[in-house]
Design a protein around this motif. Sequence first.
Motif: not given
Length: 173
Positions: A71-89
Amino acid sequence: MSLPIYLIGARGCGKTTIGHLLSQTLGYAFNDTDHHLQSSLQCTIAQIVAEQGWESFRDKESASLIQVTTASAVIATGGGIILRPENCQHMREHGRVFWLKAEPQELAKRLTVDPEAGQRPTLTGRPITEEMSDVLKIRSPLYSSTAHHIIDASRPPQEVVDNILQVLSQQRA
Ligand code: ADP
Ligand code: MG
């Protein structure tokens, strides 16, 4: 406690830059999946990919995403994070997801002047603008369907942050 804010988008769109600024403004923690992964494994992303391959890197990236989610965090992700559906979910269920959207020419320009661009191996070995164009053709629908909000990341950093803050204040109203 406030939900985590996830920043998604291609390399060079400003996830780290905007993430820092936004977290300072909100008084949130700042987490970066790439940095978390590299510091917990004590090696660079380039080394992980070279020694263990992309699939292994993606496994470790998914684990990092879960570990940095607080909670209360800004999270920068790697550019390919969206390649795995479970990450998106995971991101959609646990927080608010912002896509920092920019054109391939702008991304290529930023990566060319930024020495950190060499940190991750290019995906194809071709000129960076071409590569960003091809990568975005495949990834844009994934960024779009994962994001709750799309932000114009070609604007100056403070403006990008202000636009995100505006969306958040509308949410809370
Ligand atoms: P990411 O974490 O998404 O890969 P970075 O935050 O590391 O992107 O930014 C990549 C480069 O682009 C850096 O040199 C940074 O200073 C620059 N940059 C980031 N956001 C902007 C912006 N809104 N306008 C101009 N340059 C930017
Ligand atoms: Mg970054």
